[in-house]
Design a protein around this motif. Structure first.
Motif, PDB file in Angstrom:
ATOM      1  N   UNK A 295     -22.305   7.281   7.134  1.00 36.79           N
ATOM      2  CA  UNK A 295     -22.479   6.252   6.108  1.00 36.79           C
ATOM      3  C   UNK A 295     -21.275   5.321   6.079  1.00 36.79           C
ATOM      4  N   UNK A 296     -20.060   5.892   6.209  1.00 36.06           N
ATOM      5  CA  UNK A 296     -18.854   5.056   6.253  1.00 36.06           C
ATOM      6  C   UNK A 296     -18.843   4.177   7.504  1.00 36.06           C
ATOM      7  N   UNK A 297     -19.311   4.721   8.630  1.00 35.00           N
ATOM      8  CA  UNK A 297     -19.360   3.937   9.865  1.00 35.00           C
ATOM      9  C   UNK A 297     -20.315   2.758   9.699  1.00 35.00           C
ATOM     10  N   UNK A 298     -21.449   3.022   9.044  1.00 34.07           N
ATOM     11  CA  UNK A 298     -22.410   1.945   8.802  1.00 34.07           C
ATOM     12  C   UNK A 298     -21.797   0.853   7.925  1.00 34.07           C
ATOM     13  N   UNK A 299     -21.014   1.267   6.909  1.00 33.95           N
ATOM     14  CA  UNK A 299     -20.367   0.276   6.040  1.00 33.95           C
ATOM     15  C   UNK A 299     -19.318  -0.525   6.801  1.00 33.95           C
ATOM     16  N   UNK A 300     -18.603   0.157   7.718  1.00 36.53           N
ATOM     17  CA  UNK A 300     -17.638  -0.551   8.555  1.00 36.53           C
ATOM     18  C   UNK A 300     -18.326  -1.616   9.391  1.00 36.53           C
TER      19      UNK A 300
END
Length: 342
Positions: A295-300
């Motif tokens: 999820x954090x990678x997607x936000x990045x």
């Protein structure tokens, strides 16, 4: 890097030092966006410390590296050394564990094996109940069970009543844990100091600088109670190095350029990704679930406008979120069956 002696009137200093002329030139470069290459002849430490790089469009100019990216680059060897020391401490404890039973009848035994969570907790409760100075803890992961935090809260109140102070080191994701926040809200702020770190820390508890607890098994169901002064002193030094590199919880940790809306957790994930780690390894090092990691990678990717992981690798470096030295800019692909955009 060698000595700076003999370079165009530049006063010699250690390779890791930034002299006053260099600081002034670096500030000038940050304000103007670039400075002429000829200006840095009297301050070679700017290039020695990788604070300036050549303008790709005109090699007569030098452009500044963002301070946050430069700091991350310069601190990387320190962080690596801390990580190696922690792994060494864990390896030594596991190597010595089988020998602790040899002198189990010795009344002055400085290392005691505690088997089972109830035995570990009982020993911690006993030590905490007599604490009068300071309790130091480093806790891995990003969240802790409610029952564990309730036990920790009771111990904290007991220690505080006896005049002890408490310091906690968590990993960055703990900043967003509701359970950790609830625990911290119930401890008087004047007696408690909390910092978070990007490093994958192992559990360490030191009470009154007299006794320390470290895990003795991978599942942490066995622990060592250490009272040998030399060993406790060594663990205190490890803790203080960790503490010095960690970020106070009260600070809104922003490790990237101020115009880049990326959280500390995402910056840590970005660094691990560009080092070539797959999602599962990144999640384990950060102490979060694989789902949360992705999820954090997607936000990045959304923040930087990346269309693929390869594109994300290039944008992470271009934005200054991570440094360029020794990175795998293609990133590792997501496992089969997962969306490359996440």
């Amino acid at each position: 890097m060698g000595s700076n002696e003999g370079r165009s009137g530049h006063h010699p200093h250690t390779p890791t030092e930034l002299c006053e002329p260099a600081l002034r030139l670096y500030e000038k470069a940050l304000r103007a966006g670039r400075i002429p290459r000829s200006d840095i002849a009297g301050a070679p430490c700017l290039t020695d410390l990788a604070l300036l790089h050549p303008d790709p469009w005109d090699d007569t100019w030098m452009r500044p590296v963002p301070p946050s990216a430069a700091l991350a680059h310069l601190l990387q060897p320190v962080s690596r050394e801390i990580d190696e020391r922690l792994h060494l401490a864990t390896a030594l404890s596991r190597s010595l564990f089988p020998l602790t039973a040899v002198a189990h009848d010795d009344p002055n035994l400085a290392i005691t094996v505690l088997e089972g969570v109830p035995a570990i907790q009982a020993s911690l409760n006993e030590a905490t109940a007599t604490a009068t100075d300071e309790i130091l803890t480093a806790q891995p992961g990003s969240d802790r069970p409610a029952s564990t935090l309730q036990e920790a809260l009771a111990n904290a109140h007991t220690a505080i009543r006896r005049g002890a102070r408490i310091r906690h080191i968590y990993q960055h994701p703990a900043r967003y844990s509701s359970a950790v926040r609830d625990y911290l809200c119930q401890v008087p702020a004047q007696h408690l100091h909390v910092r978070t770190t990007e490093l994958t820390v192992e559990r360490l508890i030191i009470i009154d600088r007299d006794v320390a607890y470290i895990p003795a098994s991978a599942d942490r169901s066995t622990a060592l109670r250490i009272s040998h002064p030399a060993l406790v002193s060594y663990l205190i030094q490890v803790y203080e190095v960790l503490w010095a590199q960690a970020v106070p919880l009260a600070e809104n940790h922003q490790a990237t350029a101020p115009d880049t809306p990326v959280t500390a957790v995402q910056q840590s994930i970005a660094r691990l990704l560009t080092e070539g780690h797959v999602d599962d390894v990144v999640a384990r090092k950060m102490g979060i679930s694989v789902r949360t990691c992705r999820s954090h990678i997607a936000k990045l990717m959304q923040t930087l406008g990346a269309t693929s992981r390869t594109h994300l690798g290039a944008l992470l470096v271009e934005s200054g979120i991570v440094e360029t030295s020794g990175l795998d800019l293609s990133l590792r692909p997501a496992p089969a069956g997962s969306d490359d955009r996440n």
